[in-house]
Design a protein around this motif. Structure first.
Motif, PDB file in Angstrom:
ATOM      1  N   ARG A   9     -36.437  32.074 -50.068  1.00 18.11           N
ATOM      2  CA  ARG A   9     -37.010  30.823 -49.834  1.00 18.11           C
ATOM      3  C   ARG A   9     -37.560  30.394 -51.138  1.00 18.11           C
ATOM      4  NH1 ARG A   9     -38.917  28.819 -45.431  1.00 18.11           N
ATOM      5  NH2 ARG A   9     -39.138  27.063 -46.591  1.00 18.11           N
ATOM      6  N   TYR A  35     -26.669  21.151 -51.669  1.00 20.93           N
ATOM      7  CA  TYR A  35     -27.277  20.108 -52.212  1.00 20.93           C
ATOM      8  C   TYR A  35     -28.801  20.372 -53.213  1.00 20.93           C
ATOM      9  CZ  TYR A  35     -25.362  16.869 -48.852  1.00 20.93           C
ATOM     10  OH  TYR A  35     -24.475  16.203 -47.968  1.00 20.93           O
ATOM     11  N   GLN A  37     -32.459  18.875 -54.332  1.00 26.66           N
ATOM     12  CA  GLN A  37     -33.345  18.008 -54.138  1.00 26.66           C
ATOM     13  C   GLN A  37     -34.554  18.370 -55.230  1.00 26.66           C
ATOM     14  OE1 GLN A  37     -35.220  18.123 -50.249  1.00 26.66           O
ATOM     15  NE2 GLN A  37     -35.803  15.746 -50.422  1.00 26.66           N
ATOM     16  N   ALA A  42     -33.971  12.003 -53.150  1.00 29.05           N
ATOM     17  CA  ALA A  42     -33.006  12.255 -52.145  1.00 29.05           C
ATOM     18  C   ALA A  42     -32.297  13.728 -52.492  1.00 29.05           C
ATOM     19  CB  ALA A  42     -31.944  11.060 -51.842  1.00 29.05           C
ATOM     20  N   PRO A  43     -31.698  14.292 -51.612  1.00 27.22           N
ATOM     21  CA  PRO A  43     -30.911  15.440 -51.857  1.00 27.22           C
ATOM     22  C   PRO A  43     -29.549  14.667 -52.382  1.00 27.22           C
ATOM     23  CG  PRO A  43     -31.498  15.510 -49.651  1.00 27.22           C
ATOM     24  CD  PRO A  43     -31.891  14.153 -49.807  1.00 27.22           C
ATOM     25  N   HIS A  48     -19.043  21.331 -52.267  1.00 24.35           N
ATOM     26  CA  HIS A  48     -18.820  21.861 -50.853  1.00 24.35           C
ATOM     27  C   HIS A  48     -17.497  22.442 -50.778  1.00 24.35           C
ATOM     28  CE1 HIS A  48     -16.624  17.907 -50.207  1.00 24.35           C
ATOM     29  NE2 HIS A  48     -15.882  18.617 -49.207  1.00 24.35           N
ATOM     30  N   MET A  88     -35.591  22.059 -54.884  1.00 24.89           N
ATOM     31  CA  MET A  88     -35.324  22.549 -53.977  1.00 24.89           C
ATOM     32  C   MET A  88     -33.739  22.653 -53.756  1.00 24.89           C
ATOM     33  SD  MET A  88     -36.460  23.984 -50.886  1.00 24.89           S
ATOM     34  CE  MET A  88     -37.926  23.379 -50.071  1.00 24.89           C
ATOM     35  N   LEU A  90     -30.686  23.074 -51.054  1.00 20.86           N
ATOM     36  CA  LEU A  90     -30.228  23.020 -49.746  1.00 20.86           C
ATOM     37  C   LEU A  90     -28.984  23.280 -49.315  1.00 20.86           C
ATOM     38  CD1 LEU A  90     -32.416  19.713 -48.895  1.00 20.86           C
ATOM     39  CD2 LEU A  90     -33.124  22.149 -48.291  1.00 20.86           C
ATOM     40  N   ASN A 100     -19.179  14.629 -38.345  1.00 20.64           N
ATOM     41  CA  ASN A 100     -19.933  15.677 -38.036  1.00 20.64           C
ATOM     42  C   ASN A 100     -21.254  15.722 -38.514  1.00 20.64           C
ATOM     43  OD1 ASN A 100     -17.895  17.897 -36.579  1.00 20.64           O
ATOM     44  ND2 ASN A 100     -16.895  16.217 -37.983  1.00 20.64           N
ATOM     45  N   VAL A 101     -22.032  16.058 -37.942  1.00 21.12           N
ATOM     46  CA  VAL A 101     -23.559  16.399 -38.365  1.00 21.12           C
ATOM     47  C   VAL A 101     -23.827  17.330 -39.051  1.00 21.12           C
ATOM     48  CG1 VAL A 101     -25.974  16.932 -37.449  1.00 21.12           C
ATOM     49  CG2 VAL A 101     -24.466  15.233 -36.209  1.00 21.12           C
ATOM     50  N   LEU A 102     -24.523  17.196 -40.214  1.00 20.97           N
ATOM     51  CA  LEU A 102     -24.773  18.607 -40.971  1.00 20.97           C
ATOM     52  C   LEU A 102     -26.156  19.051 -40.466  1.00 20.97           C
ATOM     53  CD1 LEU A 102     -22.958  17.016 -43.050  1.00 20.97           C
ATOM     54  CD2 LEU A 102     -24.553  17.550 -44.854  1.00 20.97           C
ATOM     55  N   PHE A 104     -28.893  21.874 -41.669  1.00 18.87           N
ATOM     56  CA  PHE A 104     -29.448  22.082 -42.862  1.00 18.87           C
ATOM     57  C   PHE A 104     -30.159  23.585 -42.604  1.00 18.87           C
ATOM     58  CE2 PHE A 104     -28.954  19.027 -45.988  1.00 18.87           C
ATOM     59  CZ  PHE A 104     -28.249  17.931 -45.344  1.00 18.87           C
ATOM     60  N   GLY A 105     -30.189  24.437 -43.915  1.00 16.58           N
ATOM     61  CA  GLY A 105     -31.093  25.609 -43.953  1.00 16.58           C
ATOM     62  C   GLY A 105     -32.398  25.136 -44.396  1.00 16.58           C
ATOM     63  N   ALA A 106     -33.437  26.219 -44.483  1.00 12.75           N
ATOM     64  CA  ALA A 106     -34.846  25.600 -44.725  1.00 12.75           C
ATOM     65  C   ALA A 106     -35.066  25.512 -46.223  1.00 12.75           C
ATOM     66  CB  ALA A 106     -35.770  26.574 -44.395  1.00 12.75           C
ATOM     67  N   GLY A 107     -34.053  25.886 -46.903  1.00 14.49           N
ATOM     68  CA  GLY A 107     -34.083  25.606 -48.476  1.00 14.49           C
ATOM     69  C   GLY A 107     -34.558  26.666 -49.352  1.00 14.49           C
TER      70      GLY A 107
ATOM     71  N   TYR B  36     -32.401  11.504 -40.814  1.00 14.40           N
ATOM     72  CA  TYR B  36     -32.743  12.883 -40.908  1.00 14.40           C
ATOM     73  C   TYR B  36     -34.387  12.796 -41.198  1.00 14.40           C
ATOM     74  CZ  TYR B  36     -28.230  14.779 -41.201  1.00 14.40           C
ATOM     75  OH  TYR B  36     -26.875  15.204 -40.898  1.00 14.40           O
ATOM     76  N   GLN B  42     -39.352  22.288 -45.950  1.00  9.21           N
ATOM     77  CA  GLN B  42     -38.255  22.756 -44.930  1.00  9.21           C
ATOM     78  C   GLN B  42     -37.013  21.951 -45.239  1.00  9.21           C
ATOM     79  OE1 GLN B  42     -38.738  24.884 -42.497  1.00  9.21           O
ATOM     80  NE2 GLN B  42     -40.754  25.268 -43.066  1.00  9.21           N
ATOM     81  N   GLY B  43     -35.913  22.325 -44.658  1.00 12.72           N
ATOM     82  CA  GLY B  43     -34.632  21.514 -44.942  1.00 12.72           C
ATOM     83  C   GLY B  43     -34.662  20.370 -43.798  1.00 12.72           C
ATOM     84  N   LEU B  44     -33.337  19.486 -43.836  1.00 12.05           N
ATOM     85  CA  LEU B  44     -33.696  18.490 -43.182  1.00 12.05           C
ATOM     86  C   LEU B  44     -33.104  18.663 -41.928  1.00 12.05           C
ATOM     87  CD1 LEU B  44     -33.346  17.387 -46.078  1.00 12.05           C
ATOM     88  CD2 LEU B  44     -32.136  15.553 -45.520  1.00 12.05           C
ATOM     89  N   PHE B  90     -35.317  10.235 -44.120  1.00 11.65           N
ATOM     90  CA  PHE B  90     -34.050   9.998 -44.946  1.00 11.65           C
ATOM     91  C   PHE B  90     -33.040   9.180 -44.029  1.00 11.65           C
ATOM     92  CE2 PHE B  90     -34.896  11.726 -49.095  1.00 11.65           C
ATOM     93  CZ  PHE B  90     -35.819  12.899 -48.662  1.00 11.65           C
ATOM     94  N   GLY B 104     -30.303   7.879 -48.771  1.00 13.33           N
ATOM     95  CA  GLY B 104     -31.193   6.964 -49.186  1.00 13.33           C
ATOM     96  C   GLY B 104     -32.264   7.931 -50.181  1.00 13.33           C
TER      97      GLY B 104
END
Lengths: 113, 113
Positions: A9, A35, A37, A42-43, A48, A88, A90, A100-102, A104-107, B36, B42-44, B90, B104
């Protein structure tokens, strides 16, 4: 619960010392993203994987590399971190691309001394 | 080119007051739209998404957004905010024909007692 796990983390490294960040997922998603950030921004997509197909963004520096040895894991390697790489990082996954929705991990927060 | 604009970098509001976070997009083709939320370190997390159908979309935590094609907007609203809604929000879009999610610059919602 199915999720996206990032380790570590928090990572502190020295200028120029290589670092590896890891991401694992239990969602069995086909696509994994990295990503960057920076503070109050913004990320920004670095690259990918769609299955084993690697897709690099045109403006991602060569200093950043990635590996995806299997469906569940993806790694971000920063070969020679500079002060400007403090950010950070991500990891995200999606079942497929497009609508499709992404998820995310906590970063992983990287500090470069 | 695809882009997302969040005009407000920060929105202060009192607890239990209504709030609207603005988002405008530009694209030459149809898009899918997302909001998001990111809590500190934290992540998104996905709040809601518009893919097709009803232009009023309801999400988690009492948030909703309305897709307005003529104004190319996707503003996020909540009728009564809580302290716990303090976070970065976001807006993001992806072209129906492409894989890349574009974010954004984010709006920081600050809820005070």
């Amino acid at each position: 619960d199915a999720m996206v796990i990032q380790n570590p983390r928090y990572q502190v490294t020295q200028f120029g010392k290589p670092v590896t960040l890891s991401c694992s997922q239990t969602l069995n998603h086909n696509v994994m993203y990295w990503y960057q950030q920076k503070s109050s921004q913004a990320p920004k997509l670095l690259f990918h994987y769609y299955d084993k197909d690697f897709n690099n963004e045109a403006d991602t520096p060569d200093n950043f590399q990635s590996r995806r040895p299997n469906t569940s894991f993806c790694f971000l390697d920063i070969r020679s971190p500079g002060l400007g790489d403090a950010a950070m990082y991500l990891c995200a996954t999606s079942l497929s691309a497009g609508a499709n929705v992404l998820t995310f991990g906590a970063g992983s927060r990287l500090t470069v001394l | 080119a695809q882009s997302v604009t969040q005009l407000d970098s920060q929105v202060p509001v009192f607890e239990e007051a209504p709030v609207e976070l603005r988002c405008n997009y530009s694209s030459s083709v149809s898009v899918y739209l997302f909001w998001y939320v990111q809590y500190p370190n934290q992540g998104l997390q996905l709040l809601l998404k518009y893919l097709s159908g009803s232009t009023l979309v309801k999400g988690i935590n009492g948030f909703e957004a309305e897709f307005n094609k003529s104004q190319t907007s996707f503003h996020l609203r909540k009728p009564s905010v809580h302290i716990s809604d303090t976070a970065e929000y976001f807006c993001a879009s992806v072209n129906t024909g492409f894989q890349k999610l574009v974010f954004g610059t984010g709006t920081r919602l600050l809820v005070s007692p």
